[in-house]
Design an enzyme around this catalytic site. Structure first.
Site, PDB file in Angstrom:
ATOM      1  N   ASP A  11       0.897  -1.123  -0.060  1.00 36.91           N
ATOM      2  CA  ASP A  11       0.015  -0.124   0.189  1.00 36.91           C
ATOM      3  C   ASP A  11       1.022   1.303   0.111  1.00 36.91           C
ATOM      4  O   ASP A  11       1.174   1.761   0.773  1.00 36.91           O
ATOM      5  CB  ASP A  11      -1.007  -0.150   1.136  1.00 36.91           C
ATOM      6  CG  ASP A  11      -1.972  -1.025   1.177  1.00 36.91           C
ATOM      7  OD1 ASP A  11      -2.466  -1.390  -0.310  1.00 36.91           O
ATOM      8  OD2 ASP A  11      -2.308  -1.665   2.092  1.00 36.91           O
ATOM      9  N   LYS A  33       0.578  -8.130  -2.635  1.00 40.84           N
ATOM     10  CA  LYS A  33      -0.725  -7.520  -3.301  1.00 40.84           C
ATOM     11  C   LYS A  33      -0.558  -6.190  -3.500  1.00 40.84           C
ATOM     12  O   LYS A  33      -0.172  -5.098  -2.968  1.00 40.84           O
ATOM     13  CB  LYS A  33      -1.801  -7.637  -1.953  1.00 40.84           C
ATOM     14  CG  LYS A  33      -3.151  -7.014  -2.292  1.00 40.84           C
ATOM     15  CD  LYS A  33      -4.148  -7.245  -1.272  1.00 40.84           C
ATOM     16  CE  LYS A  33      -4.437  -6.086  -0.414  1.00 40.84           C
ATOM     17  NZ  LYS A  33      -4.781  -4.800  -0.773  1.00 40.84           N
ATOM     18  N   ASP A  60      -5.506  -6.657  -6.408  1.00 43.50           N
ATOM     19  CA  ASP A  60      -6.714  -6.105  -5.592  1.00 43.50           C
ATOM     20  C   ASP A  60      -7.300  -4.989  -6.157  1.00 43.50           C
ATOM     21  O   ASP A  60      -7.299  -4.063  -5.757  1.00 43.50           O
ATOM     22  CB  ASP A  60      -5.999  -6.204  -4.233  1.00 43.50           C
ATOM     23  CG  ASP A  60      -7.161  -5.770  -3.369  1.00 43.50           C
ATOM     24  OD1 ASP A  60      -8.403  -6.052  -3.559  1.00 43.50           O
ATOM     25  OD2 ASP A  60      -6.746  -5.399  -2.097  1.00 43.50           O
ATOM     26  N   LYS A  62     -10.858  -5.227  -7.191  1.00 36.11           N
ATOM     27  CA  LYS A  62     -12.214  -5.152  -6.786  1.00 36.11           C
ATOM     28  C   LYS A  62     -13.244  -4.784  -7.893  1.00 36.11           C
ATOM     29  O   LYS A  62     -13.721  -3.792  -7.703  1.00 36.11           O
ATOM     30  CB  LYS A  62     -12.367  -4.433  -5.232  1.00 36.11           C
ATOM     31  CG  LYS A  62     -11.741  -4.611  -4.328  1.00 36.11           C
ATOM     32  CD  LYS A  62     -11.912  -3.920  -3.029  1.00 36.11           C
ATOM     33  CE  LYS A  62     -11.129  -4.312  -1.794  1.00 36.11           C
ATOM     34  NZ  LYS A  62      -9.723  -3.865  -1.858  1.00 36.11           N
ATOM     35  N   HIS A  64     -16.142  -4.505 -10.286  1.00 32.22           N
ATOM     36  CA  HIS A  64     -17.648  -4.369  -9.903  1.00 32.22           C
ATOM     37  C   HIS A  64     -18.195  -3.417 -10.966  1.00 32.22           C
ATOM     38  O   HIS A  64     -18.253  -2.276 -11.213  1.00 32.22           O
ATOM     39  CB  HIS A  64     -17.787  -3.663  -8.564  1.00 32.22           C
ATOM     40  CG  HIS A  64     -19.245  -3.574  -8.221  1.00 32.22           C
ATOM     41  ND1 HIS A  64     -19.781  -3.275  -7.023  1.00 32.22           N
ATOM     42  CD2 HIS A  64     -20.429  -4.227  -8.699  1.00 32.22           C
ATOM     43  CE1 HIS A  64     -21.181  -3.304  -7.022  1.00 32.22           C
ATOM     44  NE2 HIS A  64     -21.506  -3.985  -7.970  1.00 32.22           N
ATOM     45  N   ASP A  65     -18.825  -4.324 -12.092  1.00 29.14           N
ATOM     46  CA  ASP A  65     -19.291  -3.778 -13.336  1.00 29.14           C
ATOM     47  C   ASP A  65     -20.434  -4.636 -14.106  1.00 29.14           C
ATOM     48  O   ASP A  65     -20.588  -5.580 -13.351  1.00 29.14           O
ATOM     49  CB  ASP A  65     -18.067  -3.397 -14.256  1.00 29.14           C
ATOM     50  CG  ASP A  65     -18.364  -2.118 -14.976  1.00 29.14           C
ATOM     51  OD1 ASP A  65     -19.325  -2.043 -15.681  1.00 29.14           O
ATOM     52  OD2 ASP A  65     -17.552  -1.352 -15.165  1.00 29.14           O
ATOM     53  N   PRO A  67     -21.872  -7.628 -16.298  1.00 25.00           N
ATOM     54  CA  PRO A  67     -20.909  -8.769 -16.461  1.00 25.00           C
ATOM     55  C   PRO A  67     -19.764  -8.710 -17.608  1.00 25.00           C
ATOM     56  O   PRO A  67     -18.628  -9.166 -17.222  1.00 25.00           O
ATOM     57  CB  PRO A  67     -21.957  -9.846 -16.821  1.00 25.00           C
ATOM     58  CG  PRO A  67     -23.112  -9.328 -16.142  1.00 25.00           C
ATOM     59  CD  PRO A  67     -23.034  -7.823 -16.164  1.00 25.00           C
ATOM     60  N   ASN A  68     -20.187  -8.509 -18.843  1.00 23.15           N
ATOM     61  CA  ASN A  68     -19.052  -8.248 -19.807  1.00 23.15           C
ATOM     62  C   ASN A  68     -17.779  -7.327 -19.403  1.00 23.15           C
ATOM     63  O   ASN A  68     -16.683  -8.168 -19.715  1.00 23.15           O
ATOM     64  CB  ASN A  68     -19.768  -7.753 -21.003  1.00 23.15           C
ATOM     65  CG  ASN A  68     -18.599  -7.875 -22.219  1.00 23.15           C
ATOM     66  OD1 ASN A  68     -18.214  -8.745 -22.538  1.00 23.15           O
ATOM     67  ND2 ASN A  68     -18.211  -6.861 -22.756  1.00 23.15           N
ATOM     68  N   THR A  69     -18.141  -6.418 -18.711  1.00 27.96           N
ATOM     69  CA  THR A  69     -16.904  -5.405 -18.507  1.00 27.96           C
ATOM     70  C   THR A  69     -16.004  -6.153 -17.566  1.00 27.96           C
ATOM     71  O   THR A  69     -14.786  -6.089 -17.482  1.00 27.96           O
ATOM     72  CB  THR A  69     -17.326  -4.132 -18.141  1.00 27.96           C
ATOM     73  OG1 THR A  69     -18.126  -3.668 -19.096  1.00 27.96           O
ATOM     74  CG2 THR A  69     -16.124  -3.168 -17.898  1.00 27.96           C
ATOM     75  N   THR A 119     -14.997  -4.193   5.208  1.00 27.04           N
ATOM     76  CA  THR A 119     -14.925  -4.184   6.726  1.00 27.04           C
ATOM     77  C   THR A 119     -15.084  -2.763   7.007  1.00 27.04           C
ATOM     78  O   THR A 119     -15.157  -2.674   8.280  1.00 27.04           O
ATOM     79  CB  THR A 119     -13.718  -4.689   7.203  1.00 27.04           C
ATOM     80  OG1 THR A 119     -12.494  -4.437   6.273  1.00 27.04           O
ATOM     81  CG2 THR A 119     -13.878  -6.382   7.203  1.00 27.04           C
ATOM     82  N   GLY A 209      -0.208  -5.784   5.758  1.00 29.00           N
ATOM     83  CA  GLY A 209       0.305  -4.501   5.361  1.00 29.00           C
ATOM     84  C   GLY A 209       1.268  -3.924   6.333  1.00 29.00           C
ATOM     85  O   GLY A 209       2.237  -4.268   6.565  1.00 29.00           O
ATOM     86  N   ARG A 210       0.701  -2.686   7.018  1.00 25.04           N
ATOM     87  CA  ARG A 210       1.652  -1.937   7.995  1.00 25.04           C
ATOM     88  C   ARG A 210       2.291  -2.653   8.834  1.00 25.04           C
ATOM     89  O   ARG A 210       3.569  -2.341   9.127  1.00 25.04           O
ATOM     90  CB  ARG A 210       0.726  -0.856   8.484  1.00 25.04           C
ATOM     91  CG  ARG A 210       0.421   0.109   7.432  1.00 25.04           C
ATOM     92  CD  ARG A 210      -0.827   1.037   7.946  1.00 25.04           C
ATOM     93  NE  ARG A 210      -2.280  -0.079   8.036  1.00 25.04           N
ATOM     94  CZ  ARG A 210      -3.465   0.242   8.401  1.00 25.04           C
ATOM     95  NH1 ARG A 210      -3.635   1.814   8.623  1.00 25.04           N
ATOM     96  NH2 ARG A 210      -4.455  -0.272   8.305  1.00 25.04           N
TER      97      ARG A 210
END
Ligand code: C5P
Length: 233
Positions: A11, A33, A60, A62, A64-65, A67-69, A119, A209-210
């Site tokens: 990150d 990641k 990572d 994520k 979210h679009d 289905p085709n995209t 989260t 991560g941190r």
């Protein structure tokens, strides 16, 4: 090929500190990641650089679009040769099935996993969206939907791992962030767990991560975690 349990979250806002850290690590110790922040700055050239150094990459982003995209984006990730890629389960069954279908064209496709409920979202945030179940119920519902849509697993809190393991089966891949060493600060993570406890709850991979990236001696911290969880590198 070894199967390290630890995935280091790179990150960083820029390529340079990421590469400085990676120069001290070895592929047998961990995977890496790359999330939205670093990917937006460094793009795929960084992914290629990291892979040339022998590291397997969890991209990572994520997706979210429609289905085709979403499926085409997963395909682009597979073309890059990453080890793991993710979509939002809230994109729904059709989107996840399309992504799964796109992966079936590859002999060694990336692991395709879903994000359930972020989260950062509490009950009130779900209510704002018209979702009236508890976050835990929603996580379970979306994890089952991801499994039924043919995905390989989900990202989840280690606190949810045992429940998801029970309902989604032993083959379903559980990737858990929010990992902290016994005596360390939680930072902005509210529900944390130690590496050994998370694996004990059924997690397959630990996103860290941190605790490593901000340590005075990242390599020493990583090696100590590897020792704690009993991995041989
Ligand atoms: O620094 P820290 O160990 O908290 O980093 C955890 C990583 O896992 C970050 O990259 C964060 O974006 C990611 N993550 C998370 N919680 C989720 C999903 C991803 O902390 N539910």
């Amino acid at each position: 090929m070894s199967d390290p349990k630890i995935i280091i979250a790179l990150d960083y806002a820029d390529t340079q500190p990421a590469l400085e850290l990676v120069a001290r690590l070895e592929p047998a110790m961990c995977r890496l990641k790359v999330g939205l922040e670093l990917f937006t700055t460094a793009r795929f050239q960084l992914i290629e650089q990291l892979m040339q150094r022998g590291f397997e990459i969890f991209l990572d982003l994520k997706f979210h679009d429609i289905p085709n995209t979403a499926a085409q984006a997963c395909k682009a990730a597979a073309e890059l040769g990453v080890w793991m890629v993710n979509v939002h389960a809230l994109g729904g069954r059709q989107m996840m099935e399309a992504a799964r279908e796109a992966m079936s064209l590859y002999t060694q496709p990336p692991k395709l996993i879903a994000v359930t409920v972020l989260t950062s979202m509490a009950q009130e945030d779900l209510a704002d969206l018209g979702i009236v179940t508890t976050p835990a119920e929603m996580v379970l519902r979306l994890a089952k939907l991801a499994r039924d849509s043919g995905l390989d697993g989900v990202v989840c809190s280690a606190r949810e791992a045992a429940l998801l393991r029970q309902h989604c089966g032993s083959e379903f891949c559980l990737v858990t962030p929010g990992i902290r060493l016994a005596d360390a600060a939680a930072d902005d993570q509210s529900r944390v767990m130690t590496p050994c406890a998370a694996l004990g709850q059924g997690a397959d991979y630990l996103v860290i991560g941190r605790p490593v990236t901000r340590a005075a001696d990242p390599l020493q911290v990583l090696q100590s975690i590897i020792k704690q969880i009993g991995e041989v590198v």
